[in-house]
Design a protein around this motif. Sequence first.
Motif, PDB file in Angstrom:
ATOM      1  N   ASN A  18      -9.391  -7.883  -0.768  1.00 34.74           N
ATOM      2  CA  ASN A  18      -9.708  -6.885   0.248  1.00 34.74           C
ATOM      3  C   ASN A  18      -8.591  -6.836   1.266  1.00 34.74           C
ATOM      4  O   ASN A  18      -8.249  -7.853   1.865  1.00 34.74           O
ATOM      5  CB  ASN A  18     -11.016  -7.239   0.965  1.00 34.74           C
ATOM      6  CG  ASN A  18     -12.195  -7.173   0.037  1.00 34.74           C
ATOM      7  OD1 ASN A  18     -12.623  -6.099  -0.347  1.00 34.74           O
ATOM      8  ND2 ASN A  18     -12.712  -8.328  -0.347  1.00 34.74           N
ATOM      9  N   CYS A  19      -8.043  -5.628   1.463  1.00 34.27           N
ATOM     10  CA  CYS A  19      -6.945  -5.479   2.408  1.00 34.27           C
ATOM     11  C   CYS A  19      -6.672  -3.996   2.625  1.00 34.27           C
ATOM     12  O   CYS A  19      -6.768  -3.194   1.693  1.00 34.27           O
ATOM     13  CB  CYS A  19      -5.691  -6.154   1.868  1.00 34.27           C
ATOM     14  SG  CYS A  19      -4.286  -6.130   2.986  1.00 34.27           S
ATOM     15  N   ALA A  20      -6.329  -3.621   3.865  1.00 31.92           N
ATOM     16  CA  ALA A  20      -5.971  -2.234   4.146  1.00 31.92           C
ATOM     17  C   ALA A  20      -4.641  -1.870   3.475  1.00 31.92           C
ATOM     18  O   ALA A  20      -4.419  -0.716   3.113  1.00 31.92           O
ATOM     19  CB  ALA A  20      -5.889  -1.998   5.647  1.00 31.92           C
ATOM     20  N   GLN A  21      -3.772  -2.837   3.291  1.00 34.51           N
ATOM     21  CA  GLN A  21      -2.481  -2.643   2.618  1.00 34.51           C
ATOM     22  C   GLN A  21      -2.562  -3.276   1.230  1.00 34.51           C
ATOM     23  O   GLN A  21      -1.756  -4.131   0.870  1.00 34.51           O
ATOM     24  CB  GLN A  21      -1.366  -3.287   3.440  1.00 34.51           C
ATOM     25  CG  GLN A  21      -1.286  -2.821   4.859  1.00 34.51           C
ATOM     26  CD  GLN A  21      -0.768  -1.409   4.972  1.00 34.51           C
ATOM     27  OE1 GLN A  21      -0.009  -0.949   4.132  1.00 34.51           O
ATOM     28  NE2 GLN A  21      -1.169  -0.713   6.010  1.00 34.51           N
ATOM     29  N   LEU A  22      -3.527  -2.865   0.445  1.00 38.65           N
ATOM     30  CA  LEU A  22      -3.854  -3.494  -0.828  1.00 38.65           C
ATOM     31  C   LEU A  22      -2.684  -3.546  -1.807  1.00 38.65           C
ATOM     32  O   LEU A  22      -2.558  -4.489  -2.573  1.00 38.65           O
ATOM     33  CB  LEU A  22      -5.044  -2.773  -1.463  1.00 38.65           C
ATOM     34  CG  LEU A  22      -5.619  -3.371  -2.731  1.00 38.65           C
ATOM     35  CD1 LEU A  22      -6.147  -4.774  -2.461  1.00 38.65           C
ATOM     36  CD2 LEU A  22      -6.728  -2.493  -3.272  1.00 38.65           C
TER      37      LEU A  22
ATOM     38  N   LYS B  86      -9.748   2.078  -2.190  1.00 39.64           N
ATOM     39  CA  LYS B  86      -8.420   1.991  -1.579  1.00 39.64           C
ATOM     40  C   LYS B  86      -8.167   0.657  -0.905  1.00 39.64           C
ATOM     41  O   LYS B  86      -7.030   0.291  -0.638  1.00 39.64           O
ATOM     42  CB  LYS B  86      -8.234   3.105  -0.559  1.00 39.64           C
ATOM     43  CG  LYS B  86      -8.140   4.469  -1.183  1.00 39.64           C
ATOM     44  CD  LYS B  86      -7.893   5.529  -0.148  1.00 39.64           C
ATOM     45  CE  LYS B  86      -7.803   6.888  -0.804  1.00 39.64           C
ATOM     46  NZ  LYS B  86      -7.545   7.946   0.178  1.00 39.64           N
ATOM     47  N   ILE B  87      -9.235  -0.087  -0.610  1.00 38.88           N
ATOM     48  CA  ILE B  87      -9.068  -1.365   0.079  1.00 38.88           C
ATOM     49  C   ILE B  87      -9.612  -2.552  -0.711  1.00 38.88           C
ATOM     50  O   ILE B  87      -9.589  -3.672  -0.227  1.00 38.88           O
ATOM     51  CB  ILE B  87      -9.715  -1.332   1.480  1.00 38.88           C
ATOM     52  CG1 ILE B  87     -11.212  -1.077   1.381  1.00 38.88           C
ATOM     53  CG2 ILE B  87      -9.044  -0.316   2.373  1.00 38.88           C
ATOM     54  CD1 ILE B  87     -11.949  -1.289   2.690  1.00 38.88           C
ATOM     55  N   LYS B  88     -10.105  -2.323  -1.923  1.00 43.08           N
ATOM     56  CA  LYS B  88     -10.697  -3.415  -2.701  1.00 43.08           C
ATOM     57  C   LYS B  88     -10.239  -3.350  -4.149  1.00 43.08           C
ATOM     58  O   LYS B  88     -10.217  -2.300  -4.765  1.00 43.08           O
ATOM     59  CB  LYS B  88     -12.214  -3.324  -2.655  1.00 43.08           C
ATOM     60  CG  LYS B  88     -12.904  -4.497  -3.329  1.00 43.08           C
ATOM     61  CD  LYS B  88     -14.401  -4.297  -3.494  1.00 43.08           C
ATOM     62  CE  LYS B  88     -15.139  -4.160  -2.217  1.00 43.08           C
ATOM     63  NZ  LYS B  88     -16.611  -4.084  -2.427  1.00 43.08           N
TER      64      LYS B  88
ATOM     65  N   TYR C 185      -3.583  -8.834   7.264  1.00 40.66           N
ATOM     66  CA  TYR C 185      -4.950  -9.347   7.342  1.00 40.66           C
ATOM     67  C   TYR C 185      -5.598  -9.023   6.010  1.00 40.66           C
ATOM     68  O   TYR C 185      -5.663  -7.852   5.617  1.00 40.66           O
ATOM     69  CB  TYR C 185      -5.713  -8.687   8.498  1.00 40.66           C
ATOM     70  CG  TYR C 185      -7.147  -9.161   8.544  1.00 40.66           C
ATOM     71  CD1 TYR C 185      -7.466 -10.409   9.048  1.00 40.66           C
ATOM     72  CD2 TYR C 185      -8.164  -8.357   8.053  1.00 40.66           C
ATOM     73  CE1 TYR C 185      -8.770 -10.860   9.081  1.00 40.66           C
ATOM     74  CE2 TYR C 185      -9.474  -8.798   8.077  1.00 40.66           C
ATOM     75  CZ  TYR C 185      -9.771 -10.049   8.587  1.00 40.66           C
ATOM     76  OH  TYR C 185     -11.065 -10.489   8.600  1.00 40.66           O
ATOM     77  N   PHE C 186      -6.026 -10.025   5.282  1.00 42.96           N
ATOM     78  CA  PHE C 186      -6.615  -9.821   3.966  1.00 42.96           C
ATOM     79  C   PHE C 186      -7.707 -10.848   3.731  1.00 42.96           C
ATOM     80  O   PHE C 186      -7.808 -11.856   4.429  1.00 42.96           O
ATOM     81  CB  PHE C 186      -5.554  -9.922   2.860  1.00 42.96           C
ATOM     82  CG  PHE C 186      -4.946 -11.295   2.733  1.00 42.96           C
ATOM     83  CD1 PHE C 186      -5.446 -12.199   1.800  1.00 42.96           C
ATOM     84  CD2 PHE C 186      -3.892 -11.693   3.517  1.00 42.96           C
ATOM     85  CE1 PHE C 186      -4.905 -13.463   1.669  1.00 42.96           C
ATOM     86  CE2 PHE C 186      -3.345 -12.953   3.402  1.00 42.96           C
ATOM     87  CZ  PHE C 186      -3.851 -13.844   2.476  1.00 42.96           C
TER      88      PHE C 186
END
Length: 79
Positions: free
Chosen positions: A9-13, A38-40, A73-74
């Motif tokens: 999980n991350c916004a910058q996956l 988009k985030i997972k 942040y992940f």
Amino acid sequence: MNTYVAELNCAQLKYLIEFFDNYQDESIKCTIKDSVSKIKSTMDVETSLPKDKLEAYLKTTFKKKSKYGMALYFAIYVK
């Protein structure tokens, strides 16, 4: 060797996917399965490590070996 499914999980996956897709070292072998959103994303992890130690190992590996590790942040969850 056991195989586990890990959720990323991350916004910058894309940075996590680029790092872990076909990543291999002495303890783990990773293969990205699919992107859920988009985030997972999920990946298969082959390892001899116990499940409770694997999650910390994956996080530490990304933080220490990726140039983005300390900036992103992940979250990584082993199922």
